[in-house]
Design a protein around this motif. Structure first.
Motif, mmCIF file in Angstrom:
data_model
loop_
_atom_site.group_PDB
_atom_site.id
_atom_site.type_symbol
_atom_site.label_atom_id
_atom_site.label_comp_id
_atom_site.label_asym_id
_atom_site.label_seq_id
_atom_site.Cartn_x
_atom_site.Cartn_y
_atom_site.Cartn_z
ATOM 1 N N LEU A 188 0.849 -1.189 0.000
ATOM 2 C CA LEU A 188 0.000 0.000 0.000
ATOM 3 C C LEU A 188 0.883 1.236 0.000
ATOM 4 C CD1 LEU A 188 -2.877 1.250 0.297
ATOM 5 C CD2 LEU A 188 -2.521 1.162 2.771
ATOM 6 N N GLY A 189 0.511 2.225 -0.784
ATOM 7 C CA GLY A 189 1.181 3.512 -0.769
ATOM 8 C C GLY A 189 2.366 3.602 -1.704
ATOM 9 N N TYR A 190 3.041 4.757 -1.654
ATOM 10 C CA TYR A 190 4.167 5.034 -2.538
ATOM 11 C C TYR A 190 5.268 3.997 -2.399
ATOM 12 C CZ TYR A 190 2.387 9.861 -3.093
ATOM 13 O OH TYR A 190 1.637 10.973 -3.358
ATOM 14 N N SER A 191 5.466 3.496 -1.198
ATOM 15 C CA SER A 191 6.527 2.515 -0.954
ATOM 16 C C SER A 191 6.019 1.084 -1.006
ATOM 17 C CB SER A 191 7.189 2.774 0.399
ATOM 18 O OG SER A 191 7.826 4.023 0.403
ATOM 19 N N GLN A 192 4.748 0.930 -1.323
ATOM 20 C CA GLN A 192 4.135 -0.401 -1.345
ATOM 21 C C GLN A 192 4.455 -1.140 -0.049
ATOM 22 O OE1 GLN A 192 2.057 -1.838 -4.281
ATOM 23 N NE2 GLN A 192 1.829 0.333 -3.855
ATOM 24 N N TRP A 193 4.153 -0.466 1.073
ATOM 25 C CA TRP A 193 4.398 -1.052 2.383
ATOM 26 C C TRP A 193 3.590 -2.337 2.511
ATOM 27 C CZ3 TRP A 193 3.839 4.487 2.438
ATOM 28 C CH2 TRP A 193 5.017 5.170 2.772
ATOM 29 N N THR A 194 4.254 -3.396 2.953
ATOM 30 C CA THR A 194 3.619 -4.704 3.102
ATOM 31 C C THR A 194 3.816 -5.239 4.512
ATOM 32 O OG1 THR A 194 5.598 -5.850 2.328
ATOM 33 C CG2 THR A 194 3.941 -5.321 0.663
ATOM 34 N N GLY A 195 3.008 -6.254 4.832
ATOM 35 C CA GLY A 195 3.153 -6.951 6.111
ATOM 36 C C GLY A 195 3.112 -5.997 7.283
ATOM 37 N N PRO A 196 4.058 -6.142 8.230
ATOM 38 C CA PRO A 196 4.075 -5.284 9.413
ATOM 39 C C PRO A 196 4.255 -3.803 9.082
ATOM 40 C CG PRO A 196 5.536 -7.170 9.717
ATOM 41 C CD PRO A 196 5.065 -7.207 8.290
ATOM 42 N N ARG A 197 4.965 -3.507 8.001
ATOM 43 C CA ARG A 197 5.141 -2.096 7.630
ATOM 44 C C ARG A 197 3.834 -1.508 7.102
ATOM 45 N NH1 ARG A 197 10.502 -1.435 4.124
ATOM 46 N NH2 ARG A 197 10.216 0.785 4.513
ATOM 47 N N ARG A 198 3.028 -2.294 6.425
ATOM 48 C CA ARG A 198 1.720 -1.817 5.977
ATOM 49 C C ARG A 198 0.833 -1.535 7.192
ATOM 50 N NH1 ARG A 198 -2.414 -3.317 1.312
ATOM 51 N NH2 ARG A 198 -4.278 -2.440 2.269
ATOM 52 N N ILE A 199 0.826 -2.450 8.136
ATOM 53 C CA ILE A 199 0.022 -2.276 9.350
ATOM 54 C C ILE A 199 0.464 -1.016 10.093
ATOM 55 C CG2 ILE A 199 -0.513 -3.260 11.612
ATOM 56 C CD1 ILE A 199 -0.333 -6.053 10.157
ATOM 57 N N ALA A 200 1.776 -0.808 10.208
ATOM 58 C CA ALA A 200 2.287 0.386 10.880
ATOM 59 C C ALA A 200 1.864 1.656 10.133
ATOM 60 C CB ALA A 200 3.807 0.309 10.998
ATOM 61 N N PHE A 201 1.923 1.613 8.792
ATOM 62 C CA PHE A 201 1.482 2.753 7.979
ATOM 63 C C PHE A 201 0.001 3.028 8.231
ATOM 64 C CE2 PHE A 201 0.047 4.038 3.483
ATOM 65 C CZ PHE A 201 0.303 5.389 3.671
ATOM 66 N N GLU A 202 -0.820 1.994 8.196
ATOM 67 C CA GLU A 202 -2.259 2.169 8.414
ATOM 68 C C GLU A 202 -2.543 2.712 9.815
ATOM 69 O OE1 GLU A 202 -4.118 -1.185 5.435
ATOM 70 O OE2 GLU A 202 -3.371 -1.859 7.375
ATOM 71 N N ASN A 203 -1.824 2.231 10.818
ATOM 72 C CA ASN A 203 -2.006 2.736 12.179
ATOM 73 C C ASN A 203 -1.562 4.185 12.294
ATOM 74 O OD1 ASN A 203 -3.062 0.293 13.087
ATOM 75 N ND2 ASN A 203 -1.075 -0.461 13.771
ATOM 76 N N TRP A 204 -0.488 4.537 11.605
ATOM 77 C CA TRP A 204 0.039 5.892 11.632
ATOM 78 C C TRP A 204 -0.922 6.871 10.961
ATOM 79 C CZ3 TRP A 204 1.388 9.404 7.850
ATOM 80 C CH2 TRP A 204 2.182 10.474 8.251
ATOM 81 N N LEU A 205 -1.654 6.409 9.951
ATOM 82 C CA LEU A 205 -2.528 7.269 9.154
ATOM 83 C C LEU A 205 -3.597 7.996 9.955
ATOM 84 C CD1 LEU A 205 -3.229 5.021 6.043
ATOM 85 C CD2 LEU A 205 -2.087 7.249 6.032
ATOM 86 N N GLY A 206 -4.185 7.325 10.915
ATOM 87 C CA GLY A 206 -5.334 7.919 11.583
ATOM 88 C C GLY A 206 -6.453 8.115 10.578
#
Length: 155
Positions: A79-97
């Motif tokens: 997901l996103g510009y960096s195509q964050w996956t796995g735990p990094r995707r979850i962290a990105f989604e949590n950070w988003l608010g």
């Protein structure tokens, strides 16, 4: 890096950005990325181009912010510009608010968060490069870490 590879990298970035624009003139995602990376991390123009070129390649020139064909069956993919996956995707989604995960502010904000946190070493690696190709390789190897079959550094 061969001149052919550098030409390809430059064309990816140049298809969206004109080097030397000011922040007030930046209208495309790569233009904004390059300006912000230069301002926030002290990257030279070619280093910012190497990073922006990587992110452009990851997302089909910023058209696909959700991974089209996840490598892991049953996963949601990147997901996103960096195509964050796995735990990094979850962290990105949590950070988003409440932020839109497709917005520039969300994507650059989280990229900044990672590059000033756990991935600060990547900034140092990019700063120690002499060409856009070297900067692209340093960023890809340290930050994006794609599956070897999908690295596409030659592009």
């Amino acid at each position: 890096m061969s001149s052919r590879r550098l030409t390809i990298l430059a064309s990816v970035v140049a298809s969206f950005a004109v080097f030397g624009v000011t922040a007030s003139e930046a209208e495309t995602i790569p233009e904004r990325l390059m300006e912000d990376l230069q301002h926030d991390f002290g990257f030279e123009e070619f280093q910012a181009a190497g990073v922006a070129g990587n992110l452009a390649r990851e997302t089909g020139n910023f058209r696909y912010l959700q991974e089209l064909n996840p490598l892991v069956d049953g996963s949601r993919g990147g997901l996103g510009y960096s195509q964050w996956t796995g735990p990094r995707r979850i962290a990105f989604e949590n950070w988003l608010g409440d932020m839109d995960p497709t917005s520039y502010e969300a994507n650059y904000g989280y990229l900044y968060e990672e590059l000033t946190g756990d991935y600060a070493f990547v900034v140092e690696r990019v700063l120690n490069t002499d060409t856009a190709g070297e900067a692209a390789a340093a960023f890809m190897d340290g930050f994006l870490r794609p599956h070897p079959e999908y690295a596409h550094l030659d592009e």
